[in-house]
Structures are given as structure tokens and as C-alpha cells.
Design an enzyme around this catalytic site. Structure first.
Site, PDB file in Angstrom:
ATOM      1  CE  LYS A  79     -25.391  22.304   3.137  1.00 21.06           C
ATOM      2  NZ  LYS A  79     -24.800  23.142   4.217  1.00 21.06           N
ATOM      3  CB  SER A 154     -28.208  24.328   5.462  1.00 18.60           C
ATOM      4  OG  SER A 154     -26.807  24.481   5.372  1.00 18.60           O
ATOM      5  CB  SER A 178     -24.918  24.717   7.739  1.00 22.07           C
ATOM      6  OG  SER A 178     -25.807  25.782   7.501  1.00 22.07           O
TER       7      SER A 178
END
Length: 466
Positions: A79, A154, A178
Site C-alpha cells: 500500500k 483504503s 480499510s
């Protein structure tokens, strides 16, 4: 090569360790998938140009008779809020558009040490704030099942890349959902572990007991393999759990719910739920009766923990971003709005929120005296249009803020319990729906094992990818 990239990570690993394929083969197949699909998805935003060289180095190590690691040759997406030495790490922020990390984050160190190959950085909202993956640096990540829909957030880039075989494993973080939101929207398995299970370092908020580091994968067994390699204490992090004697893969392989009591609640936060999503999740939950579980629908109300999370979230944003306050006017609306909420939150509201968090823990301890798991839909809505920041209504009820619709995941974050999201099936329009599995304290093995059982039932329902 395409078929190789889409195999479960555990099968890719078996083929590599038996010498039937090389790490270079695995990375080549993943790069082929990236070339074929990333232009549409926008899932991987920075590619590791040394990935093939890293794979070759692993193959040379194996050829010398050395152990190439538990994750030999498996491709991992990181990420874009997690540092990878020598790779651009933008945090999805214009402020860091050209930033390159000097060192690996702890989880990246452990992935490399275990023989994984970092394929690249996956897209995220600015500093991971939001349930839809878009930012001003790279734009929007699209859902691989329908490019008009959100991949969630996310960790949306990681989830979308998994579905198309661009990566075998996805690293991510979870504050309010997320890992679970994109897992649900994209039809993969995600786990929010309990705080300290995978230590987070570096961090500007080292004593953080709210956001955790974890992962996603195409199967529960793949995720167990990844987490086995990256979990455990590190002296640099004060938030840590011991891993001695814990075997996540063995727990998944021995999964059973025979005679166990499982509770199902379709809406424990009182925001309503889309009827088609609920039908898919209900069917998956009660299918566990065929595996010997005792499944009971219960009326379980945790809506009183909704507002406390919003207060804590504001504090968390402020604790994470305090050293960047002078740049607040250059931040996006979601991030800046959350920081300003933190600045406006009084100590009385925070004190009350922490007391309610304690009450929530006591409620869940009492719950696990009666049941082995709580099952609930991960999301109350199907993937919404990717051009929207968030869904404006849930089950006909209007949402007041961009975070309200995420209540089914963020309230559970406050418990500190392990919570998985597993594919429950597909709605009539062919979009994935996820089912949350809440496990007892330090019960990551149980969450993953039950995810494997559910996915074993629901995986056959998956339609072909468009």
C-alpha cells in the site's frame, strides 16, 4: 503464464518449492497480468523495476541449496502509505508526489526476508482516508468486476490487483475498515488482526491501538501463509503480540465449526442494509449449518459505539498528522476535514469515547461467553459508482457524512478483536458481497479458519471475470 498468476499463493509456492516453476516465472506471470489489466484498473501506481532481478536472486539462493523462504517467489503489493526502500512512496498526497523512501517498513522487511518479491506500490486515498480509492496524484482505482464501480478503500489498489493476478499477496492497513471494505467490494479475503499482531513501524504514532497492519489474499489459506511470515514482536514497536507456538496455516487446514455456536446479525449499527446484499450474506452464514455449526440470528445493537469512533478518529488523525499541520491547506478535503475534527474535539468527548470503548470490550467478552463468532455483512451496500466519494443512502436512509456508511466496519475496529471479511457470494448484478467474521480476543487463527470454511462454500458461486 496467466493461469500461473491466478493460482492461489499457496499453490504458486508449492510449484516454486518443488522446482516446477521459478520465482522468475511467478514474477513474469504477474507482470504479464499487470500489463494486461493495470491500465484499466489503476491498481498498482509504482512498479518495482527490480522485481525480476529480485526473483532471480531468490532462484540463485534456492539453487545453492539455501532456504528461499516461506513465501518463495510470491508477488506482494505494498500500500502506498507503507515505505519500500528505493521506491516512490507518495501516501496518495500531492505533498509527497515525488517522495522516495529510504528504508523498508517492518512488514516489507519481513516479506522480503520470507522470499516474497515486492511487485510495486498499490493505490490508496490520501493517507488512507476514505472508503473509495482515489487521490490527486494517481486518480481512481476501478473495481475489476465492474469498472464503473468502486474497489473500496483504503487498500483498494491491493484488492483490485489481487483479483486480476497482478499480485499474490496484498499488504495494507485498517483503521475503520480499510482492509475489509475493499475485500468485500472486490471479492477477496481480508483480515484486520488485533493490535500488535503485525507491528507497524515506522510510525509517527507508535502507541497506536486503533489502526493495524494486515493483509488480503485470494484465499484464507493464502492470507494465513502471508501473516505467518510477518506477524510477531519487534523491539522497535511497543505494540506487539507473541507468536510462539502459533501456526495459522495449520489452523486453517484443521478448520471446523462442528457443534460451535455462531451468531448472525444483519445490521448491528442501525444504519439499514441493502436487501440484496443482506440476502447474499444470510445465505452464506446459514450455509455453515451444513458444516455442523449452530447458526442463530440475533438482535445485537452496538449503535451506541458509532459516535465515539468519530471522536477517536479525529484524535487519531491529529496524532498521525500533527507534524504536518502547517500543510493542512494543501491536503484533500477528507484528510483535512478529519484533522480539523480532531482539533475541534474536546477532552470530554475523548474521555467519554474511551469509556464507551471499554464498555464495548466488556460487551464482546460477554458475547464470546455465549457464541464462538459474530457474523455480519461487511458492507451494507454493494460497490457504489466509482465517481462518488461515498454512497449517499444506505437502505433508503440518507448518510450525513462520508464516514457514516462505514459504521459496520469501524465500530468493530474499536473492539480490538480480529475481524475478517470473506466473500459471501455475488448480488444479482454480479458484484461481490463480503461477510465479516468477528473472532474472540487474539483469535486470528479462528477468524481465518472460519473464513476458509465459508469461502469453501461460496467460491463455487463466483461468475467469470468480465
Amino acid at each position: 503464464m496467466t493461469e500461473l498468476a491466478l493460482l492461489p499463493a499457496t499453490e504458486q509456492r508449492r510449484l516454486a518449492r518443488s522446482g516446477q516453476v521459478s520465482a522468475r516465472d511467478l514474477v513474469t506471470s504477474a507482470l504479464d497480468q499487470l500489463k494486461a489489466h493495470n491500465g484499466e484498473l489503476n491498481a498498482v501506481v509504482t512498479v518495482n523495476e527490480r522485481a525480476l532481478d529480485d526473483a532471480s536472486a531468490l532462484d540463485e539462493k534456492a539453487a545453492r541449496g539455501e532456504d528461499p523462504g516461506l513465501l518463495y517467489g510470491l508477488t506482494a503489493g505494498i500500500k502506498d502509505i507503507t515505505e519500500v526502500a528505493g521506491l516512490r512512496t507518495t501516501y496518495g498526497s500531492e505533498l509527497y508526489r515525488d517522495s522516495v523512501a529510504d528504508e523498508d517498513a517492518l512488514i516489507v522487511e519481513r516479506l522480503r526476508r520470507a522470499g516474497a518479491v515486492i511487485l510495486g506500490k498499490t493505490n490508496t486515498p490520501e493517507f488512507a482516508t476514505g472508503g473509495n480509492t482515489f487521490n490527486e496524484v494517481f486518480g481512481r482505482t476501478l473495481n475489476p468486476w465492474n469498472p464503473d464501480r468502486s474497489a473500496g478503500g483504503s487498500t483498494g489498489g491491493g484488492a483490485a490487483a489481487l483479483v486480476r493476478g497482478i499480485i499474490a499477496l496484498a499488504e495494507g492497513t485498517d483503521l475503520g475498515g480499510s482492509l475489509r471494505i475493499p475485500a468485500s467490494f472486490c471479492g477477496v479475503v481480508g483480515l484486520r488482526p488485533s493490535p500488535g499482531f503485525v507491528p507497524t513501524w515506522p510510525s509517527s504514532f507508535l502507541w497506536d491501538s486503533y489502526q493495524v497492519t494486515g493483509g488480503m489474499a485470494r484465499t484464507a489459506r493464502d492470507l494465513a501463509l502471508m501473516l505467518q511470515a510477518v506477524a510477531g514482536p519487534d523491539p522497535r514497536s511497543p505494540m506487539a503480540q507473541p507468536m510462539a507456538g502459533r501456526d495459522l496455516i495449520a489452523a486453517v487446514d484443521a478448520a471446523t465449526l462442528r457443534g460451535r455456536k455462531v451468531a448472525y446479525c444483519p445490521d448491528f449499527v442501525g444504519i439499514g442494509i441493502d436487501g440484496e446484499v443482506e440476502a447474499v450474506c444470510r445465505r452464506a452464514a446459514f450455509a455453515l449449518e451444513d458444516r455442523g455449526a449452530i447458526v442463530e440470528e440475533i438482535d445485537f445493537d452496538l449503535s451506541w459505539a458509532w459516535q465515539p469512533f468519530l471522536a477517536i478518529r479525529g484524535y487519531w488523525m491529529l496524532a498521525q498528522q500533527h507534524h504536518r499541520l502547517e500543510h493542512i491547506d494543501g491536503m484533500g478535503d477528507n484528510l483535512a476535514g478529519n484533522i480539523r475534527r480532531g482539533l475541534d474535539t474536546g477532552m470530554g468527548a475523548l474521555g467519554a469515547a474511551e469509556q464507551i470503548r471499554s464498555r464495548l470490550w466488556r460487551e464482546m467478552v460477554d458475547f464470546f461467553g455465549r457464541f464462538d463468532h459474530l457474523l455480519t455483512p461487511t458492507m451494507a451496500v454493494p460497490p457504489f459508482p466509482v465517481t462518488e466519494n461515498y454512497p449517499s443512502t444506505v437502505g433508503g436512509r440518507e448518510m450525513e457524512t462520508y464516514i457514516d456508511w462505514v459504521a459496520p466496519t469501524f465500530v468493530l475496529s474499536l473492539t480490538g478483536l480480529p475481524v475478517a471479511s470473506v466473500p459471501a457470494g455475488f448480488d444479482p448484478s454480479g458484484l461481490p458481497c463480503g461477510l465479516q467474521i468477528v473472532a474472540p480476543p487474539r483469535g486470528e487463527e479462528k477468524a481465518l479458519a472460519t473464513a476458509a470454511l465459508i469461502h469453501g462454500i461460496t467460491a463455487a458461486e463466483a461468475p467469470p471475470l468480465p
